[in-house]
Design an enzyme around this catalytic site. Structure first.
Site, short mmCIF file in Angstrom:
data_model
loop_
_atom_site.label_atom_id
_atom_site.label_comp_id
_atom_site.label_asym_id
_atom_site.label_seq_id
_atom_site.Cartn_x
_atom_site.Cartn_y
_atom_site.Cartn_z
N GLU A 47 0.78 -1.17 0.07
CA GLU A 47 -0.08 -0.07 0.04
C GLU A 47 0.86 1.16 0.21
O GLU A 47 1.98 1.18 0.68
CB GLU A 47 -0.84 -0.09 1.15
CG GLU A 47 -0.29 0.24 2.46
CD GLU A 47 -1.33 0.25 3.82
OE1 GLU A 47 -2.49 0.99 3.67
OE2 GLU A 47 -0.93 -0.15 4.72
N LYS A 116 -9.25 1.64 1.04
CA LYS A 116 -8.87 0.92 2.27
C LYS A 116 -10.31 0.95 3.10
O LYS A 116 -11.00 1.94 3.20
CB LYS A 116 -7.90 1.38 3.06
CG LYS A 116 -7.36 0.58 4.18
CD LYS A 116 -5.85 1.08 4.43
CE LYS A 116 -5.51 -0.02 5.74
NZ LYS A 116 -4.16 0.68 6.16
N CYS A 172 -4.18 -3.94 4.00
CA CYS A 172 -3.58 -4.10 5.34
C CYS A 172 -4.26 -4.38 6.46
O CYS A 172 -4.60 -5.51 6.64
CB CYS A 172 -2.79 -2.83 5.51
SG CYS A 172 -1.29 -2.97 6.77
#
Length: 643
Positions: A47, A116, A172
């Site tokens: 990322e 995200k 993540c």
């Protein structure tokens, strides 16, 4: 290899410089180029790899954001000729909000952008200071150079040519959430999850990280490709180790070395058929009440025909790692003993009858009986072990049988089957000089008749000794060694039985017994129904007749566990046993395997009870229900097409 639903996937961690976008871009392009040379078709980057994850308040600088967009465009242009789908991380502004995104690109086209979902703002993380969670977004597209690009967490990228190649994205912290977004995308069809991450390293964190990916990959039945930030991120307060991993259905296939000063690239060949066939079997996998509506973004890229580099385990029933193998052996032995203990307790029986040949299967079954009786506090003398020498019995197996029974302290009996067999030959008019199947099976059924009758006399039950490999091939005499009152070895393959006996010899018995067990392990597998050689050695060797058990166990595992086609089983077998067996030998025994597996189902349809110990079982009451008159033609025709 791609005809068999393999795809080469990769994970990359470039060395970056914080806010030095052109440097980072160059590293990304170099890794892409290297990935193409390696034949990688899907590649994951961390990322925010274009800017660096640790830019902090620089994310509010317009110069950084604009240069990041320009870099995405330059990477898109430079990758036009690259036959690879890849994702890169960058901050993108939409509707006045800044999102932490992964951008999917293939052959010069931006296919979709995924923001995200979960932004950590605890401990060393402050993402909510700069970014907006995906749930705040209402736009379905992102305008990039006049193109309307699909934007959102509801995207699955679908390859138009490669069956069941469906890709979803986590970023993540999404993995660390109680219900990761990939859970929903997997339930909606995604088979591959790409996770671009920036997970710093502290002591013990890598172990926990691996457990998370292992669990998520297993629960979702997906390939999980993970790439995290590495060297070059700011070390003001934390250090990033550049962890890269590739999992398939909970199994770690490849992992890099963390804490290096250079960029990292790993790759592995993923078997999409393993994933889809596992899902087909699990009727509890799909729950339509919690699935979501996903947009499918179709893409097409050239899947390079590359040689399969994935290691294929030639002995899938036997763990390579000795410590894991020891744990498995202990568990299996415990399952066998507990199963027998429950059966004896339930029927109020304190005696068993078992035939001992001096071979692998009866040896293991006897060891299980001894352990069970010790567990129940029953005198070992209530184990009535019988050796029944016949026309093919050799001194080696005979003496090992006697010595083993003596060392274990069970009741020994010897009943020769020779006279009874000769009488049976006379009764049915068979010439005993004709060493055919009648000659063999009269002996096998005679032994079982003795065991059954003695069990009645002693008020006990007959313990079966046959194993999974023999059941798969039908290598058992119907109503002979095929039958018992409880079969303790029925779901254990021949290749694993050797390791079980070896484990028992090392952990459960004294030195004298160990010496006997080791000689049993060294004895060729044989039913000993044909006369020995002039030197008194075993003449009838099973593996010379039906083929090597290590091959048949490999065929059985891949056919039943994953439902692979005959040609794929053959291809994997050639890879697994290269330099051991030729293609011609593997094909010969694979045809034999299918012929016997189909023709001998009638024996499996009436098996005695026995405990399941592993993922493969042929019990008609459990894992395998097959008509006894199914036709093998489709499977053999496919093998006949192999050049």
């Amino acid at each position: 290899m791609h005809n068999y639903n393999f795809i080469r996937v990769g994970s990359a961690s470039p060395t970056i410089k914080v806010a030095d976008i052109k440097h980072n871009e160059e590293c990304i392009i170099n890794l892409l180029s290297e990935g193409v040379k390696k034949g990688i078709s899907l590649l994951t980057f961390p990322e925010l790899c274009i800017t660096g994850y640790t830019c902090q308040d620089l994310f509010h600088q317009n110069a950084l954001l604009e240069e990041a967009k320009k870099s995405i465009e330059r990477i898109r242009e430079k990758s036009t000729s690259y036959p690879i789908f890849f994702v890169i991380g960058a901050p993108l502004e939409l509707d006045g909000q800044l999102y932490n995104c992964l951008i999917g690109i293939c052959e010069g086209k931006i296919l979709g952008i995924v923001p995200k979902t979960y932004l950590p703002t605890y401990s060393e993380f402050y993402e909510l200071r700069w970014f907006t969670p995906s749930k705040e977004n209402t736009s379905k597209t992102f305008k990039f150079n006049n193109d309307e690009i699909p934007f959102g967490t509801d995207i699955i990228f679908v390859h138009s040519k490669l069956k069941n190649c469906k890709i979803a994205i986590d970023i993540c912290e999404d993995l660390w959430a109680p219900i990761p977004p990939s859970s929903f995308s997997a339930l909606s069809g995604a088979t591959i999850i790409l996770n671009g991450s920036a997970s710093n390293d502290i002591v013990g964190k890598s172990v926990y990280r691996k457990k998370l990916i292992e669990q998520q990959s297993a629960r979702t039945v997906t390939a999980y490709i993970y790439a995290s930030s590495g060297y070059g991120e700011s070390t003001t307060d934390v250090v990033f180790g550049g962890h890269c991993m590739i999992y398939e259905n909970g199994k770690l296939l490849k992992e890099n070395t963390r804490f290096t000063l250079s960029s990292s690239l790993i790759y592995e060949d993923i078997d999409l058929e393993v994933l889809t066939n596992d899902r087909l079997k699990r009727n509890t996998y799909y729950d339509k009440s919690i699935t979501k509506d996903y947009r499918q973004v179709t893409f097409s890229s050239t899947i390079k025909e590359v040689a399969l580099e994935r290691q294929i385990d030639p002995h899938p029933f036997v763990p390579k790692d000795e410590s894991i193998r020891s744990i498995h052996c202990e568990e299996i032995f415990s399952i066998q003993t507990l199963g027998l203990a429950k059966r004896l307790e339930h029927i109020g029986c304190n005696k068993v009858v078992i035939g001992i040949s001096g071979g692998l299967d009866s040896t293991l079954a006897l060891l299980v009986c001894v352990k069970t009786f010790d567990l129940l506090g029953i005198d070992r003398k209530n184990i009535i072990a019988i050796t029944m020498p016949g026309f093919g019995t050799t001194d080696r197996t005979y003496n090992n049988a006697l010595s083993l029974m003596k060392e274990l302290g069970v009741t020994q009996k010897e009943i020769s089957i020779k006279e009874a067999s000769l009488q049976q030959f006379k009764d049915i008019g068979h010439d005993p000089s004709i060493l055919d199947v009648t000659y063999e099976n009269v002996q096998a059924r005679g032994r079982t008749q003795i065991l059954m009758n003695l069990a009645n006399k002693e008020n006990g039950i007959v313990i079966g000794t046959g194993d999974l490999s023999e059941l798969a091939l039908g290598w058992a005499t119907y109503n002979g060694d095929h039958m018992s009152m409880y079969g303790v070895n029925g779901s254990i393959p021949k290749t694993l039985i050797r390791y079980l006996i070896d484990w028992v010899s090392s952990t459960q018995v004294g030195e004298n017994t160990k010496a006997i067990l080791l000689d049993v392990l060294d004895t060729p597998v044989s039913p000993e129904l044909l006369p020995p050689t002039d030197k008194g050695e075993i003449q009838q060797k099973t593996e010379e007749v039906v083929g090597p058990y290590e091959l048949h166990d490999f065929f059985l595992y891949n056919m039943m566990r994953y439902g692979f086609s005959p040609c794929k089983v053959f291809m994997l077998g050639v890879k697994a046993f290269e330099n051991i067996y030729s293609r011609e030998i593997i094909l010969k025994w694979l045809k034999k395997f299918y012929y016997r597996f189909f023709s001998q189902q009638f024996k499996r349809s009436c098996l005695p009870d026995g405990p399941k110990v592993g993922s493969i079982c042929l019990s008609p009451r459990g894992d395998w229900r097959m008509p006894s008159d199914a036709v093998v033609k489709i499977w053999i025709d496919e093998l006949e097409s192999i050049n």
